[in-house]
Design a protein around this motif. Structure first.
Motif, PDB file in Angstrom:
ATOM      1  N   TRP A  77       0.812  -1.216   0.094  1.00 63.67           N
ATOM      2  CA  TRP A  77       0.098   0.058   0.012  1.00 63.67           C
ATOM      3  C   TRP A  77       0.836   1.412  -0.202  1.00 63.67           C
ATOM      4  CZ3 TRP A  77      -5.221  -1.117   0.156  1.00 63.67           C
ATOM      5  CH2 TRP A  77      -5.665  -2.481   0.447  1.00 63.67           C
ATOM      6  N   LYS A  78       0.184   2.255  -0.302  1.00 62.65           N
ATOM      7  CA  LYS A  78       1.128   3.562  -0.320  1.00 62.65           C
ATOM      8  C   LYS A  78       0.176   4.557   0.321  1.00 62.65           C
ATOM      9  CE  LYS A  78       0.498   7.081  -2.751  1.00 62.65           C
ATOM     10  NZ  LYS A  78       0.940   7.887  -3.733  1.00 62.65           N
ATOM     11  N   MET A  79       0.510   5.376   1.342  1.00 60.71           N
ATOM     12  CA  MET A  79      -0.034   6.304   2.028  1.00 60.71           C
ATOM     13  C   MET A  79       0.428   7.790   1.169  1.00 60.71           C
ATOM     14  SD  MET A  79      -2.435   5.939   4.161  1.00 60.71           S
ATOM     15  CE  MET A  79      -2.811   7.486   5.136  1.00 60.71           C
ATOM     16  N   GLY A  80      -0.487   8.771   0.841  1.00 64.81           N
ATOM     17  CA  GLY A  80       0.014  10.021   0.273  1.00 64.81           C
ATOM     18  C   GLY A  80      -0.654  11.200   0.925  1.00 64.81           C
ATOM     19  N   LEU A  81      -0.131  12.327   0.836  1.00 63.98           N
ATOM     20  CA  LEU A  81      -0.494  13.663   1.548  1.00 63.98           C
ATOM     21  C   LEU A  81      -0.417  13.466   3.034  1.00 63.98           C
ATOM     22  CD1 LEU A  81      -3.342  14.351  -0.924  1.00 63.98           C
ATOM     23  CD2 LEU A  81      -1.036  15.161  -1.425  1.00 63.98           C
ATOM     24  N   THR A  82       0.776  12.778   3.455  1.00 66.72           N
ATOM     25  CA  THR A  82       0.685  12.589   4.923  1.00 66.72           C
ATOM     26  C   THR A  82       1.890  13.641   5.447  1.00 66.72           C
ATOM     27  OG1 THR A  82       2.363  10.987   4.690  1.00 66.72           O
ATOM     28  CG2 THR A  82       0.129  10.182   5.130  1.00 66.72           C
ATOM     29  N   ALA A  85       4.057  19.355   3.547  1.00 62.98           N
ATOM     30  CA  ALA A  85       4.909  19.803   2.313  1.00 62.98           C
ATOM     31  C   ALA A  85       4.025  19.398   0.978  1.00 62.98           C
ATOM     32  CB  ALA A  85       6.217  19.322   2.305  1.00 62.98           C
ATOM     33  N   LYS A  86       3.561  18.107   1.059  1.00 60.74           N
ATOM     34  CA  LYS A  86       2.863  17.570   0.032  1.00 60.74           C
ATOM     35  C   LYS A  86       1.499  18.035   0.006  1.00 60.74           C
ATOM     36  CE  LYS A  86       3.201  14.849  -2.552  1.00 60.74           C
ATOM     37  NZ  LYS A  86       3.411  14.811  -3.973  1.00 60.74           N
ATOM     38  N   ARG A  87       0.809  18.275   1.051  1.00 62.13           N
ATOM     39  CA  ARG A  87      -0.505  18.797   0.897  1.00 62.13           C
ATOM     40  C   ARG A  87      -0.496  20.256   0.346  1.00 62.13           C
ATOM     41  NH1 ARG A  87      -1.241  15.826   5.997  1.00 62.13           N
ATOM     42  NH2 ARG A  87      -0.645  17.285   7.344  1.00 62.13           N
ATOM     43  N   ILE A 120       9.435  12.458  -8.329  1.00 62.15           N
ATOM     44  CA  ILE A 120       9.993  11.440  -7.419  1.00 62.15           C
ATOM     45  C   ILE A 120       9.882  12.137  -6.105  1.00 62.15           C
ATOM     46  CG2 ILE A 120      12.459  12.098  -7.335  1.00 62.15           C
ATOM     47  CD1 ILE A 120      12.731   8.938  -7.733  1.00 62.15           C
ATOM     48  N   GLU A 121       9.559  11.425  -5.069  1.00 63.55           N
ATOM     49  CA  GLU A 121       9.597  11.927  -3.651  1.00 63.55           C
ATOM     50  C   GLU A 121      10.100  11.042  -2.787  1.00 63.55           C
ATOM     51  OE1 GLU A 121       5.591  12.947  -3.443  1.00 63.55           O
ATOM     52  OE2 GLU A 121       4.809  10.823  -3.060  1.00 63.55           O
ATOM     53  N   PRO A 122      10.474  11.620  -1.716  1.00 60.77           N
ATOM     54  CA  PRO A 122      11.464  10.735  -0.461  1.00 60.77           C
ATOM     55  C   PRO A 122      10.387  10.283   0.546  1.00 60.77           C
ATOM     56  CG  PRO A 122      11.552  12.921  -0.083  1.00 60.77           C
ATOM     57  CD  PRO A 122      10.930  12.970  -1.129  1.00 60.77           C
ATOM     58  N   GLU A 123      10.643   8.991   0.786  1.00 65.09           N
ATOM     59  CA  GLU A 123       9.408   8.424   1.591  1.00 65.09           C
ATOM     60  C   GLU A 123      10.342   7.254   2.560  1.00 65.09           C
ATOM     61  OE1 GLU A 123       5.849   7.369   0.390  1.00 65.09           O
ATOM     62  OE2 GLU A 123       5.832   8.978  -1.022  1.00 65.09           O
ATOM     63  N   ILE A 124       9.493   6.976   3.484  1.00 66.70           N
ATOM     64  CA  ILE A 124       9.939   5.687   4.235  1.00 66.70           C
ATOM     65  C   ILE A 124       9.060   4.480   4.042  1.00 66.70           C
ATOM     66  CG2 ILE A 124      10.229   4.861   6.785  1.00 66.70           C
ATOM     67  CD1 ILE A 124      11.704   7.565   7.214  1.00 66.70           C
ATOM     68  N   LEU A 152      11.610   5.466  -2.282  1.00 68.68           N
ATOM     69  CA  LEU A 152      11.415   6.816  -3.231  1.00 68.68           C
ATOM     70  C   LEU A 152      10.130   6.322  -3.856  1.00 68.68           C
ATOM     71  CD1 LEU A 152      15.100   7.194  -4.706  1.00 68.68           C
ATOM     72  CD2 LEU A 152      13.541   8.987  -3.732  1.00 68.68           C
ATOM     73  N   GLU A 153       9.189   7.069  -4.037  1.00 65.45           N
ATOM     74  CA  GLU A 153       8.167   6.833  -4.905  1.00 65.45           C
ATOM     75  C   GLU A 153       8.101   7.576  -5.882  1.00 65.45           C
ATOM     76  OE1 GLU A 153       3.059   6.229  -4.678  1.00 65.45           O
ATOM     77  OE2 GLU A 153       4.235   7.906  -3.579  1.00 65.45           O
ATOM     78  N   ILE A 154       7.723   6.988  -7.183  1.00 65.34           N
ATOM     79  CA  ILE A 154       7.707   7.809  -8.704  1.00 65.34           C
ATOM     80  C   ILE A 154       6.330   8.017  -8.655  1.00 65.34           C
ATOM     81  CG2 ILE A 154       8.183   7.514 -10.983  1.00 65.34           C
ATOM     82  CD1 ILE A 154      10.673   6.180 -10.150  1.00 65.34           C
ATOM     83  N   SER A 175      -3.994   7.272  -6.274  1.00 64.11           N
ATOM     84  CA  SER A 175      -3.183   8.307  -5.637  1.00 64.11           C
ATOM     85  C   SER A 175      -1.855   8.527  -6.282  1.00 64.11           C
ATOM     86  CB  SER A 175      -3.161   7.840  -4.181  1.00 64.11           C
ATOM     87  OG  SER A 175      -4.335   7.859  -3.525  1.00 64.11           O
ATOM     88  N   SER A 176      -2.000   8.696  -7.778  1.00 65.72           N
ATOM     89  CA  SER A 176      -0.801   8.991  -8.423  1.00 65.72           C
ATOM     90  C   SER A 176       0.433   8.220  -8.571  1.00 65.72           C
ATOM     91  CB  SER A 176      -0.295  10.603  -8.159  1.00 65.72           C
ATOM     92  OG  SER A 176      -1.287  11.518  -8.094  1.00 65.72           O
ATOM     93  N   SER A 177       0.285   6.943  -7.721  1.00 64.57           N
ATOM     94  CA  SER A 177       1.367   5.998  -7.604  1.00 64.57           C
ATOM     95  C   SER A 177       1.544   5.388  -9.044  1.00 64.57           C
ATOM     96  CB  SER A 177       0.872   4.791  -6.695  1.00 64.57           C
ATOM     97  OG  SER A 177       2.558   4.338  -6.229  1.00 64.57           O
ATOM     98  N   GLY A 247       4.289   7.987   2.900  1.00 68.28           N
ATOM     99  CA  GLY A 247       4.134   9.312   2.258  1.00 68.28           C
ATOM    100  C   GLY A 247       5.399   9.799   2.261  1.00 68.28           C
ATOM    101  N   ALA A 248       5.389  10.983   1.395  1.00 71.26           N
ATOM    102  CA  ALA A 248       6.741  11.835   1.275  1.00 71.26           C
ATOM    103  C   ALA A 248       6.807  12.883   2.277  1.00 71.26           C
ATOM    104  CB  ALA A 248       6.625  12.502  -0.175  1.00 71.26           C
ATOM    105  N   ALA A 249       8.124  13.235   2.614  1.00 74.55           N
ATOM    106  CA  ALA A 249       8.457  13.926   3.683  1.00 74.55           C
ATOM    107  C   ALA A 249       8.337  15.510   3.080  1.00 74.55           C
ATOM    108  CB  ALA A 249       9.884  13.581   4.393  1.00 74.55           C
TER     109      ALA A 249
END
Ligand code: OOG
Ligand code: MG
Length: 277
Positions: A77-82, A85-87, A120-124, A152-154, A175-177, A247-249
Protein backbone atom coordinates in the motif's frame (compact mmCIF):
# COMPACT_ATOMS: atom_id res chain seq x y z
CA UNK A 1 -3.45 7.38 19.41
CA UNK A 2 -3.10 9.74 16.47
CA UNK A 3 -5.63 9.51 13.73
CA UNK A 4 -6.29 11.50 10.58
CA UNK A 5 -5.18 15.11 10.95
CA UNK A 6 -7.92 17.20 12.47
CA UNK A 7 -9.35 20.12 10.57
CA UNK A 8 -9.40 18.12 7.34
CA UNK A 9 -12.60 17.03 5.63
CA UNK A 10 -13.81 13.75 7.10
CA UNK A 11 -13.61 10.67 4.91
CA UNK A 12 -17.03 9.18 4.35
CA UNK A 13 -17.61 6.49 1.78
CA UNK A 14 -20.85 7.79 0.39
CA UNK A 15 -21.18 11.50 0.94
CA UNK A 16 -23.18 12.97 -1.91
CA UNK A 17 -24.63 11.12 -4.89
CA UNK A 18 -22.88 7.94 -5.90
CA UNK A 19 -22.39 6.51 -9.37
CA UNK A 20 -23.84 3.22 -10.56
CA UNK A 21 -21.58 0.24 -11.23
CA UNK A 22 -21.55 0.79 -15.00
CA UNK A 23 -20.30 4.38 -14.59
CA UNK A 24 -17.64 3.30 -12.08
CA UNK A 25 -16.47 0.63 -14.54
CA UNK A 26 -16.39 3.13 -17.38
CA UNK A 27 -14.32 5.64 -15.40
CA UNK A 28 -11.87 3.00 -14.22
CA UNK A 29 -11.59 1.86 -17.86
CA UNK A 30 -10.65 5.40 -18.96
CA UNK A 31 -7.90 5.58 -16.32
CA UNK A 32 -6.67 2.06 -17.08
CA UNK A 33 -6.39 2.83 -20.79
CA UNK A 34 -4.41 6.00 -19.92
CA UNK A 35 -2.08 3.92 -17.76
CA UNK A 36 -1.45 1.31 -20.43
CA UNK A 37 -0.89 3.83 -23.21
CA UNK A 38 0.87 6.49 -21.10
CA UNK A 39 -1.30 9.43 -22.00
CA UNK A 40 -3.09 12.13 -20.05
CA UNK A 41 -6.84 12.25 -19.52
CA UNK A 42 -9.19 14.92 -18.24
CA UNK A 43 -9.95 14.93 -14.52
CA UNK A 44 -12.94 12.72 -13.78
CA UNK A 45 -14.59 15.52 -11.80
CA UNK A 46 -14.78 17.62 -14.98
CA UNK A 47 -17.50 15.23 -16.16
CA UNK A 48 -18.70 14.10 -12.72
CA UNK A 49 -18.31 17.07 -10.36
CA UNK A 50 -20.16 15.17 -7.63
CA UNK A 51 -17.79 12.21 -7.59
CA UNK A 52 -17.45 11.19 -3.94
CA UNK A 53 -14.47 9.70 -2.15
CA UNK A 54 -16.42 6.47 -1.86
CA UNK A 55 -16.88 6.38 -5.64
CA UNK A 56 -13.21 7.25 -6.10
CA UNK A 57 -11.96 4.39 -3.91
CA UNK A 58 -14.25 2.01 -5.82
CA UNK A 59 -12.80 3.25 -9.12
CA UNK A 60 -9.28 2.83 -7.69
CA UNK A 61 -10.10 -0.74 -6.67
CA UNK A 62 -11.60 -1.59 -10.08
CA UNK A 63 -8.34 -0.37 -11.66
CA UNK A 64 -6.32 -2.61 -9.34
CA UNK A 65 -8.58 -5.55 -10.19
CA UNK A 66 -7.83 -5.00 -13.88
CA UNK A 67 -4.10 -5.11 -13.12
CA UNK A 68 -4.52 -8.28 -11.06
CA UNK A 69 -6.41 -9.82 -14.00
CA UNK A 70 -3.34 -9.02 -16.14
CA UNK A 71 -1.16 -11.00 -13.73
CA UNK A 72 0.08 -8.27 -11.38
CA UNK A 73 0.47 -9.43 -7.78
CA UNK A 74 -0.26 -7.04 -4.89
CA UNK A 75 2.76 -6.07 -2.85
CA UNK A 76 1.35 -3.49 -0.45
CA UNK A 77 0.00 0.00 0.00
CA UNK A 78 0.97 3.64 -0.25
CA UNK A 79 -0.12 6.51 1.89
CA UNK A 80 -0.11 9.97 0.33
CA UNK A 81 -0.53 13.55 1.49
CA UNK A 82 0.70 12.62 4.96
CA UNK A 83 3.05 15.63 5.11
CA UNK A 84 2.22 19.32 5.10
CA UNK A 85 4.81 19.84 2.32
CA UNK A 86 2.90 17.51 0.01
CA UNK A 87 -0.52 18.83 0.98
CA UNK A 88 0.71 22.34 0.15
CA UNK A 89 2.32 21.23 -3.13
CA UNK A 90 -0.86 19.55 -4.33
CA UNK A 91 -3.37 21.91 -2.68
CA UNK A 92 -5.17 18.93 -1.13
CA UNK A 93 -5.76 18.56 2.55
CA UNK A 94 -6.40 15.00 3.58
CA UNK A 95 -4.29 11.82 3.55
CA UNK A 96 -5.19 9.20 0.94
CA UNK A 97 -4.09 5.67 0.11
CA UNK A 98 -3.35 3.59 -2.96
CA UNK A 99 -2.30 0.02 -3.70
CA UNK A 100 1.10 -1.24 -4.85
CA UNK A 101 1.71 -4.17 -7.17
CA UNK A 102 4.95 -6.10 -7.66
CA UNK A 103 5.74 -4.75 -11.17
CA UNK A 104 5.61 -1.22 -9.77
CA UNK A 105 8.90 -1.89 -7.98
CA UNK A 106 11.95 -0.49 -9.75
CA UNK A 107 15.56 -1.35 -8.94
CA UNK A 108 18.61 0.73 -9.93
CA UNK A 109 17.19 2.52 -12.97
CA UNK A 110 13.86 4.04 -13.97
CA UNK A 111 12.98 4.47 -17.65
CA UNK A 112 10.85 7.54 -18.33
CA UNK A 113 9.56 6.10 -21.59
CA UNK A 114 6.11 4.59 -21.07
CA UNK A 115 5.28 7.21 -18.44
CA UNK A 116 3.54 10.58 -18.69
CA UNK A 117 5.14 13.22 -16.44
CA UNK A 118 6.81 11.38 -13.57
CA UNK A 119 7.99 12.97 -10.33
CA UNK A 120 9.93 11.47 -7.43
CA UNK A 121 9.66 11.94 -3.68
CA UNK A 122 11.40 10.77 -0.50
CA UNK A 123 9.63 8.29 1.75
CA UNK A 124 10.08 5.61 4.39
CA UNK A 125 8.63 2.13 3.87
CA UNK A 126 7.56 -0.45 6.42
CA UNK A 127 7.16 -4.14 5.81
CA UNK A 128 4.06 -5.37 7.61
CA UNK A 129 4.42 -9.04 8.48
CA UNK A 130 1.40 -9.57 10.73
CA UNK A 131 -1.80 -8.32 9.04
CA UNK A 132 -3.11 -5.06 10.52
CA UNK A 133 -6.73 -4.03 10.48
CA UNK A 134 -9.16 -1.57 12.04
CA UNK A 135 -8.45 0.73 14.94
CA UNK A 136 -4.85 0.09 15.93
CA UNK A 137 -2.28 1.83 18.09
CA UNK A 138 1.16 3.02 17.05
CA UNK A 139 2.61 0.20 19.20
CA UNK A 140 0.50 -2.44 17.46
CA UNK A 141 1.65 -1.07 14.11
CA UNK A 142 5.31 -1.31 15.14
CA UNK A 143 4.86 -4.83 16.54
CA UNK A 144 3.39 -6.00 13.24
CA UNK A 145 6.36 -4.84 11.15
CA UNK A 146 9.57 -6.74 10.56
CA UNK A 147 11.50 -4.38 8.23
CA UNK A 148 11.89 -0.67 7.57
CA UNK A 149 13.81 1.11 4.80
CA UNK A 150 14.20 4.40 2.93
CA UNK A 151 12.07 4.47 -0.22
CA UNK A 152 11.44 6.63 -3.26
CA UNK A 153 8.02 6.88 -4.79
CA UNK A 154 7.63 7.80 -8.46
CA UNK A 155 4.31 9.51 -9.05
CA UNK A 156 2.78 9.79 -12.50
CA UNK A 157 -0.68 11.29 -12.44
CA UNK A 158 -2.83 10.31 -15.39
CA UNK A 159 -4.43 13.77 -15.40
CA UNK A 160 -3.57 16.61 -17.77
CA UNK A 161 -0.66 18.63 -16.45
CA UNK A 162 -0.45 16.69 -13.14
CA UNK A 163 -2.24 19.51 -11.36
CA UNK A 164 -5.40 21.04 -9.97
CA UNK A 165 -7.08 17.79 -9.22
CA UNK A 166 -9.43 17.12 -6.34
CA UNK A 167 -9.22 14.44 -3.66
CA UNK A 168 -11.64 12.10 -5.51
CA UNK A 169 -9.65 12.56 -8.75
CA UNK A 170 -6.35 11.65 -7.13
CA UNK A 171 -7.85 8.70 -5.23
CA UNK A 172 -9.44 7.25 -8.40
CA UNK A 173 -5.96 7.51 -10.00
CA UNK A 174 -4.50 5.17 -7.34
CA UNK A 175 -3.23 8.28 -5.56
CA UNK A 176 -0.83 9.07 -8.46
CA UNK A 177 1.35 6.06 -7.68
CA UNK A 178 3.45 4.73 -10.55
CA UNK A 179 6.62 3.05 -9.24
CA UNK A 180 8.58 2.66 -6.03
CA UNK A 181 12.20 1.99 -5.14
CA UNK A 182 13.13 0.34 -1.85
CA UNK A 183 16.41 0.88 -0.03
CA UNK A 184 18.30 -1.71 2.02
CA UNK A 185 15.93 -2.76 4.78
CA UNK A 186 16.82 -2.94 8.47
CA UNK A 187 15.11 -5.11 11.08
CA UNK A 188 12.52 -2.95 12.77
CA UNK A 189 13.10 -2.52 16.48
CA UNK A 190 9.68 -1.64 17.99
CA UNK A 191 11.46 0.92 20.18
CA UNK A 192 12.96 2.69 17.17
CA UNK A 193 12.65 6.47 16.93
CA UNK A 194 12.37 7.26 13.25
CA UNK A 195 10.81 10.67 13.55
CA UNK A 196 14.00 12.60 14.28
CA UNK A 197 15.91 11.07 11.32
CA UNK A 198 17.13 13.55 8.74
CA UNK A 199 15.99 12.83 5.17
CA UNK A 200 17.71 14.35 2.11
CA UNK A 201 16.65 14.00 -1.51
CA UNK A 202 19.61 14.56 -3.84
CA UNK A 203 19.53 15.44 -7.51
CA UNK A 204 22.84 14.76 -9.29
CA UNK A 205 24.68 14.83 -5.96
CA UNK A 206 23.20 18.07 -4.61
CA UNK A 207 20.59 18.21 -1.86
CA UNK A 208 17.34 19.37 -3.44
CA UNK A 209 14.84 18.72 -0.63
CA UNK A 210 15.29 17.89 3.03
CA UNK A 211 13.18 17.31 6.12
CA UNK A 212 13.12 15.24 9.27
CA UNK A 213 11.01 12.13 9.18
CA UNK A 214 8.47 13.64 11.56
CA UNK A 215 7.25 15.62 8.53
CA UNK A 216 5.48 12.35 7.66
CA UNK A 217 2.36 12.12 9.85
CA UNK A 218 4.30 13.49 12.85
CA UNK A 219 5.99 10.07 12.90
CA UNK A 220 6.06 7.77 9.81
CA UNK A 221 4.63 4.90 11.91
CA UNK A 222 1.43 6.91 12.29
CA UNK A 223 0.87 6.52 8.54
CA UNK A 224 0.20 2.83 9.20
CA UNK A 225 -2.41 3.75 11.81
CA UNK A 226 -4.02 6.16 9.33
CA UNK A 227 -3.99 3.58 6.53
CA UNK A 228 -5.88 1.10 8.71
CA UNK A 229 -8.33 3.83 9.67
CA UNK A 230 -8.98 4.75 6.01
CA UNK A 231 -9.32 1.12 4.94
CA UNK A 232 -11.90 0.57 7.67
CA UNK A 233 -13.98 3.31 6.01
CA UNK A 234 -13.44 2.55 2.34
CA UNK A 235 -12.64 -1.20 2.19
CA UNK A 236 -13.89 -2.64 5.48
CA UNK A 237 -12.53 -6.09 6.26
CA UNK A 238 -9.36 -5.61 4.23
CA UNK A 239 -6.10 -5.99 6.16
CA UNK A 240 -2.75 -4.32 5.57
CA UNK A 241 0.16 -6.60 4.74
CA UNK A 242 3.38 -6.26 2.76
CA UNK A 243 5.23 -3.02 1.99
CA UNK A 244 3.67 0.28 3.01
CA UNK A 245 5.01 3.62 1.79
CA UNK A 246 4.38 6.12 4.58
CA UNK A 247 4.10 9.18 2.30
CA UNK A 248 6.60 11.79 1.18
CA UNK A 249 8.44 14.01 3.65
CA UNK A 250 8.95 16.82 1.12
CA UNK A 251 7.48 17.95 -2.18
CA UNK A 252 8.20 15.87 -5.27
CA UNK A 253 10.67 16.77 -8.02
CA UNK A 254 10.16 16.38 -11.77
CA UNK A 255 12.14 13.58 -13.42
CA UNK A 256 14.24 14.02 -16.56
CA UNK A 257 16.50 11.58 -18.40
CA UNK A 258 20.13 11.61 -17.24
CA UNK A 259 19.38 12.51 -13.63
CA UNK A 260 20.70 10.54 -10.69
CA UNK A 261 18.40 10.67 -7.69
CA UNK A 262 19.54 9.64 -4.23
CA UNK A 263 17.86 9.46 -0.86
CA UNK A 264 19.76 9.69 2.40
CA UNK A 265 17.92 8.78 5.56
CA UNK A 266 20.02 9.05 8.69
CA UNK A 267 21.04 5.61 9.96
CA UNK A 268 20.30 3.84 6.62
CA UNK A 269 22.32 3.07 3.52
CA UNK A 270 21.93 5.65 0.73
CA UNK A 271 19.46 4.69 -1.99
CA UNK A 272 20.12 5.66 -5.63
CA UNK A 273 18.15 5.48 -8.85
CA UNK A 274 19.29 6.50 -12.36
CA UNK A 275 16.75 8.14 -14.59
CA UNK A 276 16.97 6.90 -18.18
CA UNK A 277 15.12 7.95 -21.38
C1 OOG B 1 -0.73 12.64 -4.63
C2 OOG B 1 0.01 11.52 -3.94
C3 OOG B 1 0.83 12.04 -2.79
C4 OOG B 1 2.60 11.47 -1.06
O1 OOG B 1 3.54 10.74 -0.72
O2 OOG B 1 2.29 12.48 -0.41
C5 OOG B 1 1.85 11.10 -2.28
C6 OOG B 1 0.15 13.43 -5.55
O3 OOG B 1 1.05 14.15 -5.10
O4 OOG B 1 -0.06 13.36 -6.77
O5 OOG B 1 2.13 10.06 -2.80
MG1 MG C 1 4.13 9.36 -2.15
Amino acid sequence: MTSLPTGHPPHRPDDGPTLDQASLERLSGILDEALQNAHEVARLTETFPNLTLGDAYRIQRLGIEKRIARGEVLSGWKMGLTSEAKRQQMGLHSPVYGELTAPMEVKGAFKISGHIHPKIEPEIAFHVKKPLQGKITREQALEACDWVCPALEILDSRYVGFKYFSLPDVVADNSSSSRFVLGTPQKLDPKVDLKSRKMELLLNGAVKESATADAISGDPVESLVQLCELLEIHQPGVAVEGWVLAGAATSAIVLEPGQTIALRVEGFEELTVRIEP
